[in-house]
Scaffold this active site. Structure first.
Site, mmCIF file in Angstrom:
data_model
loop_
_atom_site.group_PDB
_atom_site.id
_atom_site.type_symbol
_atom_site.label_atom_id
_atom_site.label_comp_id
_atom_site.label_asym_id
_atom_site.label_seq_id
_atom_site.Cartn_x
_atom_site.Cartn_y
_atom_site.Cartn_z
ATOM 1 N N ASP A 249 30.035 -5.643 8.408
ATOM 2 C CA ASP A 249 29.727 -4.224 8.219
ATOM 3 C C ASP A 249 30.251 -3.722 6.866
ATOM 4 O OD1 ASP A 249 29.928 -5.052 10.937
ATOM 5 O OD2 ASP A 249 29.977 -2.952 11.587
ATOM 6 N N HIS A 251 28.992 -0.247 5.980
ATOM 7 C CA HIS A 251 29.005 1.167 6.384
ATOM 8 C C HIS A 251 29.067 2.168 5.231
ATOM 9 C CE1 HIS A 251 28.768 1.185 10.696
ATOM 10 N NE2 HIS A 251 29.690 0.243 10.804
ATOM 11 N N ASP A 278 24.821 -3.099 9.827
ATOM 12 C CA ASP A 278 25.645 -1.892 9.679
ATOM 13 C C ASP A 278 26.022 -1.646 8.216
ATOM 14 O OD1 ASP A 278 25.438 -1.704 12.398
ATOM 15 O OD2 ASP A 278 27.583 -1.467 12.766
ATOM 16 N N ASP A 281 25.502 4.456 7.691
ATOM 17 C CA ASP A 281 26.276 5.278 8.628
ATOM 18 C C ASP A 281 27.765 5.216 8.316
ATOM 19 O OD1 ASP A 281 24.290 6.479 10.139
ATOM 20 O OD2 ASP A 281 24.294 4.937 11.695
ATOM 21 N N ARG A 282 28.458 6.255 8.781
ATOM 22 C CA ARG A 282 29.907 6.418 8.626
ATOM 23 C C ARG A 282 30.293 6.759 7.188
ATOM 24 N NH1 ARG A 282 32.688 7.290 13.388
ATOM 25 N NH2 ARG A 282 32.545 5.542 14.813
ATOM 26 N N ASN A 310 23.483 -2.611 14.882
ATOM 27 C CA ASN A 310 23.175 -1.531 15.825
ATOM 28 C C ASN A 310 23.040 -0.180 15.115
ATOM 29 O OD1 ASN A 310 26.141 -1.698 15.511
ATOM 30 N ND2 ASN A 310 26.192 -0.024 16.980
ATOM 31 N N HIS A 311 23.596 -0.057 13.900
ATOM 32 C CA HIS A 311 23.467 1.198 13.155
ATOM 33 C C HIS A 311 22.198 1.259 12.315
ATOM 34 C CE1 HIS A 311 27.113 3.617 13.901
ATOM 35 N NE2 HIS A 311 27.590 2.461 14.307
ATOM 36 N N HIS A 359 24.723 -9.690 14.440
ATOM 37 C CA HIS A 359 25.650 -8.575 14.305
ATOM 38 C C HIS A 359 26.588 -8.434 15.496
ATOM 39 C CE1 HIS A 359 27.216 -4.787 12.873
ATOM 40 N NE2 HIS A 359 27.007 -4.263 14.066
ATOM 41 N N ARG A 407 31.979 -0.199 25.053
ATOM 42 C CA ARG A 407 31.097 0.716 24.330
ATOM 43 C C ARG A 407 30.103 1.404 25.261
ATOM 44 N NH1 ARG A 407 31.009 -0.877 18.690
ATOM 45 N NH2 ARG A 407 31.952 -2.923 18.389
ATOM 46 N N HIS A 434 30.451 -6.151 13.689
ATOM 47 C CA HIS A 434 30.364 -5.111 14.719
ATOM 48 C C HIS A 434 31.691 -4.473 15.108
ATOM 49 C CE1 HIS A 434 28.256 -2.947 17.812
ATOM 50 N NE2 HIS A 434 28.597 -3.699 18.830
#
Length: 513
Positions: A249, A251, A278, A281-282, A310-311, A359, A407, A434
């Site tokens: 990730d 991000h 990923d 995002d964030r 997943n993002h 991921h 989660r 992840h």
């Protein structure tokens, strides 16, 4: 209510207060651990459960947060923090009607709560969109527009951003189909010089490229992704001069991404990079990271690869900031194009017939093989269940077999599941991402599974290292960072300074609390 000694009650309170200190330090895993010890001593305090719920929420462990909020509210139905945190956990679980109910309870007592108001607004938006989808037939794919392949470049010509732009220029070609209709765009002159100037003169100066350029880059990259199989196969066994580097990730942490290339080498014919999902995002430079990766893909289509995380999905992008960032910096249409390009990304990669890279984690159907992965129709938003979703969402656990996911999506899988899958598919290891790992890279499941996370000091708060895995047959460095494989080099790196822009700076709601 169980009978407790004064000593137990006092010790539990001490542990709770110590957990609060770690919450302030943003060490949420340690805080959760301390709250758990407090609860084991004194399970009668609603606040202990709602405090641990906050730690789980910050760790994206939505199911665990939900459970703690239920326990807190069973002990004290008036615990507003538990309602608030349960509402946010429901948003993370994409259960927006349930989230709305909790948030409305919060706002009834605290009508000025800004975080609850923003989160409720997100819920209402999702609920309206769902109602609309059902009204037109209940199918998310119904009436879907192919934004990347129907792109008409001329529609961007009147934009003032193009006339005012003083950065590096691109030569674009309008593609057409057999009928002469618009069929996307191609970038004709992508070069290392353009990418260097894009970074230094545009991104690092807090500027944007024209929307026309962004649209063309996304359209071109999307076409390249669509040509790739659902499971990409890479190899450098026959050419020891080539390095394959696997990153986790990132991000939207642009400055750390640039540091990866600066520290470990640039993308090129002798250095292949695989970014394992990923990348948006964030962080607040997700547009820049995505456009950089896509530009590199256009220039070096065989030297940079992106697995889907997943993002890279609409629901996550609405909650964790990428959609709002895209609309702020570019437009809703540019976000729609990114969204479609995410649906084109491969789900996994196999390197040298030895290492599977995806991921999240392994599917709960133990009969599922690598060949089954290759047959997944990936060109859609991830479903709520099945191998497609689990490849993006699942996590490892210490216990054997399968367990519930903290989660709330996917499952937790044990070392026996990893060993069985590797043996059945004749593989040596699994690389996945992840999850934050404080050391950047962590060998798990008896060394058969490796988690690599490449966003150091994640969200400007975690204090973790970033990690990278280099696949270099016969030239590995054993023992370093726990490495037990003669074909791998495992390295870590620290975060680098960046401008004072907070994570999710452009987010209008969701979990930007």
């Amino acid at each position: 209510m169980s009978s407790l000694s004064a000593e137990q009650i006092a010790k539990a309170l001490e542990l709770k207060n110590e957990g609060n200190v770690f919450i302030k330090k943003q060490d949420y895993a340690k805080a959760a651990e301390l709250y758990t010890k407090a609860i084991e001593l004194d399970p009668n305090h609603s606040a202990y459960f709602s405090n641990r719920a906050l730690a789980h929420l910050k760790l994206d462990n939505f199911q665990s947060c939900l459970h703690d909020c239920d326990e807190a509210l069973a002990l004290d139905p008036a615990n507003l923090k538990a309602h608030h945190r349960r509402g946010l956990a429901y948003i993370g679980l994409l259960e927006f009607k349930k989230a709305r109910s909790d948030l409305q309870i919060v706002l009834k007592s605290k009508p000025g709560d800004v975080t609850a108001k923003r989160a409720l607004g997100v819920c209402e938006k999702f609920i309206r969109e769902e109602r609309f989808r059902k009204a037109i037939g209940g199918d998310e794919e119904y009436g879907k527009v192919d934004f990347c392949e129907s792109l008409k470049l001329e529609t961007y010509d009147a934009n003032t951003d193009l006339a005012k732009y003083e950065g590096p220029k691109l030569e674009l070609e309008q593609l057409t189909d057999a009928k002469g209709d618009a069929a996307g765009a191609e970038v004709k002159n992508m070069t290392t010089e353009f990418i260097s100037r894009l970074v230094n003169e545009v991104f690092l100066q807090s500027k944007n490229i024209p929307k026309k350029y962004a649209a063309a880059i996304i359209s071109h990259a999307n076409r390249l992704f669509r040509r790739e199989p659902t499971v990409v196969e890479l190899s450098n066994r026959s050419d020891p001069s080539v390095t394959i580097s696997v990153c986790g990730d990132t991000h939207g942490q642009l400055y750390d991404v640039l540091n990866i290339f600066r520290k470990f080498g640039k993308v090129g014919p002798n250095h292949i990079y695989l970014f394992n999902g990923d990348f948006v995002d964030r962080g607040s430079w997700s547009c820049e990271v995505a456009l950089l990766f896509y530009s590199l893909k256009i220039l070096y289509p065989d030297s940079i690869y992106l697995n889907r995380g997943n993002h890279e999905s609409n629901n996550m992008n609405k909650i964790y900031g990428f959609e709002d960032e895209c609309k702020y910096k570019y437009s809703a249409r540019i976000f729609d194009m990114f969204s479609q390009s995410f649906e084109s990304l491969p789900l996994a990669t196999v390197i040298n017939n030895d290492y599977l890279v995806m991921h999240g984690g392994l599917p709960s159907d133990t009969s599922c093989t690598l060949e089954d992965f290759k047959k997944i129709n990936r060109f859609s938003q991830p479903p709520r269940e099945g191998a497609f979703m689990e490849l993006l969402w699942s996590d490892p656990q210490e216990a054997d077999g399968f367990g519930p996911s903290q989660r709330g999506l996917g499952f937790a899988f044990g070392s026996d599941i990893t060993a069985q899958f590797l043996q059945k598919n004749k593989l040596r290891k699994i690389f996945r991402s992840h999850e934050v790992r404080m050391g950047g890279v962590q060998l798990e499941h008896n060394g058969k599974l490796v988690t690599v996370f490449s966003a150091p000091n994640y969200c400007d708060s975690q204090g973790n290292l970033g990690g990278i895995i280099h696949v270099v047959p016969g030239k590995g460095q054993l023992i370093q960072n726990g490495n037990d494989d003669e074909d791998l080099i495992i390295e870590t790196f620290e975060a680098v300074p960046h401008p004072d822009v907070k994570p999710m700076a452009y987010s209008n709601g969701g979990l930007g609390f």
